[in-house]
Design an enzyme around this catalytic site. Structure first.
Site, PDB file in Angstrom:
ATOM      1  N   TYR A   1       0.846  -1.193   0.000  1.00 63.69           N
ATOM      2  CA  TYR A   1       0.000   0.000   0.000  1.00 63.69           C
ATOM      3  C   TYR A   1       0.884   1.247   0.000  1.00 63.69           C
ATOM      4  O   TYR A   1       0.640   2.200  -0.721  1.00 63.69           O
ATOM      5  CB  TYR A   1      -0.898   0.006   1.235  1.00 63.69           C
ATOM      6  CG  TYR A   1      -1.967   1.071   1.196  1.00 63.69           C
ATOM      7  CD1 TYR A   1      -3.239   0.775   0.696  1.00 63.69           C
ATOM      8  CD2 TYR A   1      -1.713   2.359   1.641  1.00 63.69           C
ATOM      9  CE1 TYR A   1      -4.215   1.750   0.642  1.00 63.69           C
ATOM     10  CE2 TYR A   1      -2.693   3.341   1.593  1.00 63.69           C
ATOM     11  CZ  TYR A   1      -3.943   3.028   1.097  1.00 63.69           C
ATOM     12  OH  TYR A   1      -4.909   3.988   1.037  1.00 63.69           O
TER      13      TYR A   1
ATOM     14  N   PHE B   1      -9.157  19.538 -24.378  1.00 66.95           N
ATOM     15  CA  PHE B   1      -9.614  18.167 -24.500  1.00 66.95           C
ATOM     16  C   PHE B   1     -10.894  18.075 -23.670  1.00 66.95           C
ATOM     17  O   PHE B   1     -11.059  18.827 -22.706  1.00 66.95           O
ATOM     18  CB  PHE B   1      -8.547  17.158 -24.032  1.00 66.95           C
ATOM     19  CG  PHE B   1      -9.011  15.751 -24.262  1.00 66.95           C
ATOM     20  CD1 PHE B   1      -9.123  15.264 -25.557  1.00 66.95           C
ATOM     21  CD2 PHE B   1      -9.402  14.929 -23.218  1.00 66.95           C
ATOM     22  CE1 PHE B   1      -9.625  13.990 -25.792  1.00 66.95           C
ATOM     23  CE2 PHE B   1      -9.890  13.652 -23.451  1.00 66.95           C
ATOM     24  CZ  PHE B   1     -10.007  13.179 -24.746  1.00 66.95           C
ATOM     25  N   THR B   2     -11.809  17.169 -24.030  1.00 71.85           N
ATOM     26  CA  THR B   2     -13.135  17.131 -23.385  1.00 71.85           C
ATOM     27  C   THR B   2     -13.056  17.108 -21.853  1.00 71.85           C
ATOM     28  O   THR B   2     -13.693  17.919 -21.172  1.00 71.85           O
ATOM     29  CB  THR B   2     -13.912  15.875 -23.856  1.00 71.85           C
ATOM     30  OG1 THR B   2     -13.063  14.737 -23.706  1.00 71.85           O
ATOM     31  CG2 THR B   2     -14.355  16.000 -25.300  1.00 71.85           C
TER      32      THR B   2
ATOM     33  N   ASP C   1       0.206  18.915 -21.057  1.00 68.14           N
ATOM     34  CA  ASP C   1      -0.515  17.643 -21.129  1.00 68.14           C
ATOM     35  C   ASP C   1       0.306  16.738 -22.037  1.00 68.14           C
ATOM     36  O   ASP C   1       0.355  16.931 -23.254  1.00 68.14           O
ATOM     37  CB  ASP C   1      -1.927  17.862 -21.686  1.00 68.14           C
ATOM     38  CG  ASP C   1      -2.727  16.552 -21.779  1.00 68.14           C
ATOM     39  OD1 ASP C   1      -2.097  15.478 -21.860  1.00 68.14           O
ATOM     40  OD2 ASP C   1      -3.965  16.614 -21.792  1.00 68.14           O
TER      41      ASP C   1
ATOM     42  N   LYS D   1      -2.312   6.366 -22.712  1.00 71.02           N
ATOM     43  CA  LYS D   1      -1.835   6.691 -24.046  1.00 71.02           C
ATOM     44  C   LYS D   1      -0.309   6.624 -24.107  1.00 71.02           C
ATOM     45  O   LYS D   1       0.257   5.852 -24.847  1.00 71.02           O
ATOM     46  CB  LYS D   1      -2.307   8.090 -24.442  1.00 71.02           C
ATOM     47  CG  LYS D   1      -3.812   8.175 -24.641  1.00 71.02           C
ATOM     48  CD  LYS D   1      -4.270   9.599 -24.832  1.00 71.02           C
ATOM     49  CE  LYS D   1      -4.760   9.870 -26.222  1.00 71.02           C
ATOM     50  NZ  LYS D   1      -6.089   9.341 -26.517  1.00 71.02           N
TER      51      LYS D   1
ATOM     52  N   ARG E   1     -15.932  13.051 -33.109  1.00 72.56           N
ATOM     53  CA  ARG E   1     -15.291  14.178 -32.433  1.00 72.56           C
ATOM     54  C   ARG E   1     -15.857  15.441 -33.086  1.00 72.56           C
ATOM     55  O   ARG E   1     -15.247  16.080 -33.911  1.00 72.56           O
ATOM     56  CB  ARG E   1     -13.761  14.132 -32.580  1.00 72.56           C
ATOM     57  CG  ARG E   1     -13.104  12.941 -31.927  1.00 72.56           C
ATOM     58  CD  ARG E   1     -12.813  13.057 -30.427  1.00 72.56           C
ATOM     59  NE  ARG E   1     -13.928  12.977 -29.522  1.00 72.56           N
ATOM     60  CZ  ARG E   1     -13.798  12.710 -28.224  1.00 72.56           C
ATOM     61  NH1 ARG E   1     -12.631  12.465 -27.692  1.00 72.56           N
ATOM     62  NH2 ARG E   1     -14.844  12.690 -27.440  1.00 72.56           N
TER      63      ARG E   1
ATOM     64  N   PHE F   1     -21.412  12.598 -24.879  1.00 70.71           N
ATOM     65  CA  PHE F   1     -21.021  11.688 -25.961  1.00 70.71           C
ATOM     66  C   PHE F   1     -20.753  10.271 -25.485  1.00 70.71           C
ATOM     67  O   PHE F   1     -20.845   9.331 -26.254  1.00 70.71           O
ATOM     68  CB  PHE F   1     -19.787  12.233 -26.698  1.00 70.71           C
ATOM     69  CG  PHE F   1     -18.588  12.442 -25.807  1.00 70.71           C
ATOM     70  CD1 PHE F   1     -18.421  13.637 -25.129  1.00 70.71           C
ATOM     71  CD2 PHE F   1     -17.644  11.447 -25.638  1.00 70.71           C
ATOM     72  CE1 PHE F   1     -17.324  13.830 -24.298  1.00 70.71           C
ATOM     73  CE2 PHE F   1     -16.545  11.631 -24.816  1.00 70.71           C
ATOM     74  CZ  PHE F   1     -16.394  12.828 -24.139  1.00 70.71           C
TER      75      PHE F   1
HETATM   76  N1  F0G Z   1      -5.572  14.638 -22.247  1.00 65.58           N
HETATM   77  C1  F0G Z   1      -5.549  14.189 -23.513  1.00 65.58           C
HETATM   78  C2  F0G Z   1      -4.791  14.946 -24.544  1.00 65.58           C
HETATM   79  C3  F0G Z   1      -6.231  13.020 -23.847  1.00 65.58           C
HETATM   80  O1  F0G Z   1      -6.206  12.596 -25.104  1.00 65.58           O
HETATM   81  C4  F0G Z   1      -6.930  12.317 -22.844  1.00 65.58           C
HETATM   82  C5  F0G Z   1      -7.696  11.119 -23.160  1.00 65.58           C
HETATM   83  C6  F0G Z   1      -6.930  12.826 -21.533  1.00 65.58           C
HETATM   84  C7  F0G Z   1      -6.226  13.984 -21.271  1.00 65.58           C
HETATM   85  C8  F0G Z   1      -7.666  12.136 -20.430  1.00 65.58           C
HETATM   86  O2  F0G Z   1      -7.000  10.985 -20.071  1.00 65.58           O
HETATM   87  O3  F0G Z   1      -8.665   9.167 -20.564  1.00 65.58           O
HETATM   88  O4  F0G Z   1      -6.686   8.748 -19.098  1.00 65.58           O
HETATM   89  O5  F0G Z   1      -8.545  10.159 -18.307  1.00 65.58           O
HETATM   90  N2  F0G Z   1      -7.981  10.754 -24.330  1.00 65.58           N
HETATM   91  C9  F0G Z   1      -8.702   9.558 -24.705  1.00 65.58           C
HETATM   92  C10 F0G Z   1      -9.004   9.558 -26.175  1.00 65.58           C
HETATM   93  C11 F0G Z   1      -9.922   9.303 -23.884  1.00 65.58           C
HETATM   94  O6  F0G Z   1      -9.715   8.643 -26.617  1.00 65.58           O
HETATM   95  O7  F0G Z   1      -8.518  10.418 -26.927  1.00 65.58           O
HETATM   96  P1  F0G Z   1      -7.782   9.692 -19.481  1.00 65.58           P
END
Ligand code: F0G
Length: 487
Positions: A85, A137-138, A228, A271, A394, A460
């Protein structure tokens, strides 16, 4: 371009093709189902590719998130995971890898990228703050707004052009940055965010020259920079290919240079290192302390942060592998091939080819569908129907509904076809291009979509839609006529 891609090889025939510089040792059975079953599946999924079951999917090109192939070394590293832990050796190995690859010493582990965004937003953003960035990013936008911030996308004129030769469409417009700081006052700007391989505008990179200019403005105003780094490996690869100063630099040196220009670097490990998880790193003890206490509250103790120790081990190895050119250029090589082939066929696709996937412009592909009927969503559903390949919308479905009840129309309507690292072969890529081409020739048969169930946040993901007419049935009919069978 400075350098050729090591995975793209010249053939005697004159062709240049991406060649897989890895061998397949574990396989997973795929399901290419007849089109009638695909029609049933997309209806069950509310015309939303997020809601498909993978037993109904042939090529899963939804995302590269958590779907990149792991290496033998990553998998075997999991066996040395130290279950603890607190104080796990696995964490210290990951910390060491981050120090080596990003040049940052202090690390906060989190369960995925958006968790890092939650912590950074809570630590630094207050109501009334403005956050400049190359593009949102979303999940980033959602967390920043939740904490009372307002995001400003200060991209250059080139960024949203579908057809372009510009090598760095992810660059920040320096004049817009200076103007924004003047307008808001530096005290209301907690940081400038740079997103490597800018996801939502087609995986487009920024240059180090641009980063340095942003750094200069940041220094003049005492504002910090947050990177990021979820797609940093590919951005570094494009810098090596496209920015003369770095033609002979190693990927490791480029990564260090990029991270060295920013106070905080965060990432989705889903990623960048082909595993799960994520992290935040910095060399500033003061910044570290401002974020630290949020980690046990939201994620877990400071030496696992919501991840399993096995994932942490694989993350450490994956990060080091990101500095290997044959690893990091594989996905861009396949994307470049796909984009060039699509372009030759007249299919509207974002150029130059970027990171993460090929991005098809649904507004040009389906000009007869108004944005309020979601052309990118319709294209994603139609492509699934005719190929079993699932991409991701997208566009406006990934945007939000405004208080007046109308959609906030997105800048771009894209169908993203992700190429997770070392997952698909060239013949599978050719199959995808062929079915997309067929769809392009039959595009007038595709109609729009409408929401039947619409979540308030990040709609989405779970939103359900329906076709605005019986166009899916007509498309199926034409497909069967042309192919003589139903695959
Ligand atoms: N920042 C970027 C540039 C991303 O592409 C993503 C996720 C995140 C932050 C968030 O990271 O999913 O680990 O919480 N992108 C995925 C995509 C979901 O399909 O492009 P996460």
């Amino acid at each position: 371009m400075n350098q050729s891609n090591p995975t793209t090889i010249k053939f005697f025939s004159g062709e240049e093709l991406p060649v897989e510089l890895h061998k397949v040792r574990i396989v997973q059975k795929l399901h290419l189902k007849p089109i009638d079953q695909r029609l049933e599946a997309i209806k069950r999924g509310g015309y939303n590719t997020f809601l498909l079951n993978t037993t109904d999917v042939f090529l899963d090109m939804l995302t590269d998130s958590g779907t990149n192939a792991m290496s033998d070394n990553q998998l075997s590293s999991m066996h040395q995971a130290d279950d603890a832990y607190a104080g796990s050796q696995s964490f210290y190995r990951m910390e060491k890898a981050l120090n080596e690859v990003f040049g940052k010493e202090l690390v906060l582990p989190v369960h995925q990228g958006r968790a890092a965004e939650n912590i950074i937003s809570q630590a630094f953003i207050r109501p009334g703050h403005a956050i400049p960035m190359n593009y949102h990013f979303t999940t980033t936008k959602a967390h920043m707004e939740l904490n009372g911030g307002k995001i400003y996308e200060i991209y250059t004129d080139e960024a949203l052009k579908i057809k372009s030769n510009h090598p760095f469409k992810g660059n920040i417009d320096i004049k817009k940055l200076v103007d924004l700081i003047a307008q808001y006052g530096k005290e209301n700007i907690p940081f400038i965010r740079l997103e490597a391989s800018t996801n939502l505008i087609g995986g487009q990179p920024f240059s180090i020259a641009n980063m340095r200019e942003v750094r200069k403005v940041a220094d003049e105003n005492g504002i910090m920079m947050v990177l990021d780094a979820s797609l940093i490996g590919e951005n570094a690869w494009f810098i090596k290919q496209r920015e003369a100063e770095f033609a002979n630099a190693s990927i490791k040196d480029i990564l260090r240079t990029m991270c060295g220009l920013c106070e905080i670097v965060y990432f989705s490990s889903r990623k960048v290192s082909s595993t799960r998880g994520g992290g935040i790193c910095t060399n500033s003890k003061e910044l570290f302390m401002q974020m630290r206490d949020l980690v046990p509250l939201y994620e877990g103790f400071l030496t696992y942060g919501g991840m399993s120790v096995r994932e942490i081990e694989a993350m450490a190895v994956g990060l080091i592998e990101t500095t290997d050119e044959t690893v990091i250029s594989q996905s861009p090589g396949f994307i470049e091939y796909a984009v060039k082939e699509m372009d030759k066929l007249g299919i509207p696709v974002i150029t130059p080819a970027g990171a993460l996937g090929a991005h098809v412009d649904a507004m040009q592909f389906l000009p007869h569908i108004p944005q309020a009927e979601y052309p990118a969503g319709a294209l994603a559903a139609a492509l699934y129907l005719v190929s079993g390949c699932r991409g991701m919308e997208r566009g406006t479905i990934s945007s939000v509904r405004l208080e007046n009840g109308e959609d906030l129309l997105s800048d771009m309507e894209l169908l993203r076809l992700a190429f997770p690292r070392r997952v698909f072969t060239l013949s599978q890529t050719k199959f995808l291009i062929d079915r997309l081409n067929w769809l392009y020739h039959n595009r007038e048969l595709v109609g729009g979509l409408k929401f039947v169930e619409e979540p308030k946040v990040l709609r989405f993901f779970m939103g359900r839609l329906d076709a605005t007419s019986n166009w899916p049935e007509k498309l199926v009919e034409k497909f069967k006529k042309d192919f003589g069978d139903s695959l």
